[in-house]
Design a protein around this motif. Structure first.
Motif, PDB file in Angstrom:
ATOM      1  N   ARG A 103      61.091  44.193  23.381  1.00 51.99           N
ATOM      2  CA  ARG A 103      60.432  43.251  22.487  1.00 51.99           C
ATOM      3  C   ARG A 103      61.447  42.731  21.482  1.00 51.99           C
ATOM      4  N   ILE A 104      61.507  41.409  21.371  1.00 54.13           N
ATOM      5  CA  ILE A 104      62.382  40.762  20.400  1.00 54.13           C
ATOM      6  C   ILE A 104      61.614  40.541  19.105  1.00 54.13           C
ATOM      7  N   LEU A 105      60.428  39.931  19.231  1.00 54.96           N
ATOM      8  CA  LEU A 105      59.650  39.558  18.059  1.00 54.96           C
ATOM      9  C   LEU A 105      58.207  39.362  18.480  1.00 54.96           C
ATOM     10  N   ALA A 106      57.297  39.778  17.623  1.00 49.39           N
ATOM     11  CA  ALA A 106      55.875  39.522  17.835  1.00 49.39           C
ATOM     12  C   ALA A 106      55.300  39.008  16.528  1.00 49.39           C
ATOM     13  N   ARG A 107      54.598  37.908  16.596  1.00 47.56           N
ATOM     14  CA  ARG A 107      54.035  37.287  15.406  1.00 47.56           C
ATOM     15  C   ARG A 107      52.714  36.616  15.746  1.00 47.56           C
ATOM     16  N   ASN A 108      51.922  36.388  14.704  1.00 53.39           N
ATOM     17  CA  ASN A 108      50.692  35.630  14.831  1.00 53.39           C
ATOM     18  C   ASN A 108      51.022  34.197  14.442  1.00 53.39           C
ATOM     19  N   ILE A 109      50.888  33.267  15.366  1.00 54.09           N
ATOM     20  CA  ILE A 109      51.223  31.868  15.118  1.00 54.09           C
ATOM     21  C   ILE A 109      49.984  31.021  15.356  1.00 54.09           C
ATOM     22  N   HIS A 110      49.556  30.331  14.332  1.00 51.72           N
ATOM     23  CA  HIS A 110      48.362  29.475  14.397  1.00 51.72           C
ATOM     24  C   HIS A 110      47.172  30.221  15.000  1.00 51.72           C
ATOM     25  N   GLY A 111      46.933  31.427  14.506  1.00 50.00           N
ATOM     26  CA  GLY A 111      45.744  32.174  14.890  1.00 50.00           C
ATOM     27  C   GLY A 111      45.845  32.964  16.171  1.00 50.00           C
ATOM     28  N   PRO A 113      48.308  35.696  18.616  1.00 48.92           N
ATOM     29  CA  PRO A 113      49.508  36.519  18.685  1.00 48.92           C
ATOM     30  C   PRO A 113      50.468  36.013  19.763  1.00 48.92           C
ATOM     31  N   VAL A 114      51.739  36.002  19.418  1.00 51.51           N
ATOM     32  CA  VAL A 114      52.793  35.582  20.334  1.00 51.51           C
ATOM     33  C   VAL A 114      53.806  36.715  20.416  1.00 51.51           C
ATOM     34  N   ASP A 115      54.243  37.021  21.620  1.00 52.08           N
ATOM     35  CA  ASP A 115      55.184  38.116  21.859  1.00 52.08           C
ATOM     36  C   ASP A 115      56.399  37.557  22.587  1.00 52.08           C
ATOM     37  N   PHE A 116      57.593  37.770  22.019  1.00 50.04           N
ATOM     38  CA  PHE A 116      58.853  37.333  22.625  1.00 50.04           C
ATOM     39  C   PHE A 116      59.543  38.573  23.172  1.00 50.04           C
ATOM     40  N   VAL A 117      59.853  38.538  24.476  1.00 47.15           N
ATOM     41  CA  VAL A 117      60.341  39.738  25.157  1.00 47.15           C
ATOM     42  C   VAL A 117      61.499  39.372  26.077  1.00 47.15           C
ATOM     43  N   LEU A 118      62.476  40.271  26.179  1.00 49.56           N
ATOM     44  CA  LEU A 118      63.500  40.161  27.212  1.00 49.56           C
ATOM     45  C   LEU A 118      63.078  41.066  28.353  1.00 49.56           C
ATOM     46  N   LEU A 119      63.140  40.563  29.562  1.00 44.39           N
ATOM     47  CA  LEU A 119      62.794  41.354  30.742  1.00 44.39           C
ATOM     48  C   LEU A 119      64.004  41.414  31.653  1.00 44.39           C
ATOM     49  N   GLU A 120      64.411  42.633  31.963  1.00 47.15           N
ATOM     50  CA  GLU A 120      65.486  42.847  32.927  1.00 47.15           C
ATOM     51  C   GLU A 120      64.863  43.402  34.203  1.00 47.15           C
ATOM     52  N   TYR A 187      54.770  35.400  25.560  1.00 47.19           N
ATOM     53  CA  TYR A 187      53.339  35.530  25.814  1.00 47.19           C
ATOM     54  C   TYR A 187      52.600  34.938  24.616  1.00 47.19           C
ATOM     55  N   TYR A 188      51.719  33.971  24.859  1.00 50.05           N
ATOM     56  CA  TYR A 188      50.830  33.464  23.815  1.00 50.05           C
ATOM     57  C   TYR A 188      49.436  33.955  24.179  1.00 50.05           C
ATOM     58  N   PHE A 189      48.995  34.992  23.474  1.00 50.74           N
ATOM     59  CA  PHE A 189      47.749  35.648  23.831  1.00 50.74           C
ATOM     60  C   PHE A 189      46.542  34.792  23.532  1.00 50.74           C
TER      61      PHE A 189
END
Length: 193
Positions: A103-111, A113-120, A187-189
């Motif tokens: 996981r790089i960063l997870a934040r709530n954006i405009h209501g 949750p968004v998760d930024f991930v590197l996948l190997e 991921y934009y949940f």
């Protein structure tokens, strides 16, 4: 770097369940939900409704105050985030061999949750079954070559290519190249408000 509160909740469920030596099946039985739902919640593939979350928390023999005591919302005052590679956190999303998430960063954006991930994906890595995620998914291939199966259609992606899709569609991916794959995943949940 603090993760978003919804993602912290998923991590906390898994952490407490493991501390108490409760299996996923046992927790599912106690909470009156399926084993698959618990797994999806713990692995950030879906967001539990409030009644389901309350049942899970009570099934872990905690009250809501005890469950949320170490969970606080991230400080959204910041406008710029610098995340050092050393701050990336290993993330266990699935049991598929050769799939390593950070996981790089997870934040709530405009209501949402968004998760930024590197996948190997290790050379030859592939899932044995289709998966779904309650999120829109964006994948950017940094290195390697993959095959994506979304529902019944195959997509081949090479270095520099990207794909965007509704993760609620059954999907699967395989490393079909001659080396490891590295990809950025966003991921934009989807929340059911």
């Amino acid at each position: 770097m603090e993760d978003d509160i919804i993602l912290k909740i998923s991590y906390r469920i898994k952490e407490i369940r493991k501390e108490k030596n409760i299996t996923i099946q046992e927790l599912a039985n106690r909470a009156g939900v399926s084993k698959g739902l618990i797994s999806q919640i713990e692995n950030n593939r879906t967001i539990p409704s409030l009644p389901v979350l309350m049942n899970i928390v009570h099934s872990l023999n905690l009250d809501l105050t005890g469950f949320f005591k170490d969970i606080s919302p991230a400080n959204h005052q910041e406008k710029v985030f610098v995340i050092r590679a050393s701050e990336y956190k290993p993330l266990k999303k699935e049991a598929a061999k050769g799939f390593n998430y950070q996981r790089i960063l997870a934040r709530n954006i405009h209501g949402g949750p968004v998760d930024f991930v590197l996948l190997e994906l290790k050379k030859g890595a592939r899932r044995n079954k289709m998966v779904t995620t309650d999120a829109f998914e964006y994948k950017y291939l940094i290195k390697g070559k993959i095959e994506y199966l979304i529902e019944d259609k195959n997509y081949i992606l090479e270095e520099g290519d990207s794909i965007f899709f509704d993760g609620r569609l059954g999907h699967n991916l395989s490393n079909i190249g001659d080396s490891d794959v590295l990809m950025l995943v966003v991921y934009y949940f989807i929340t059911n408000d």
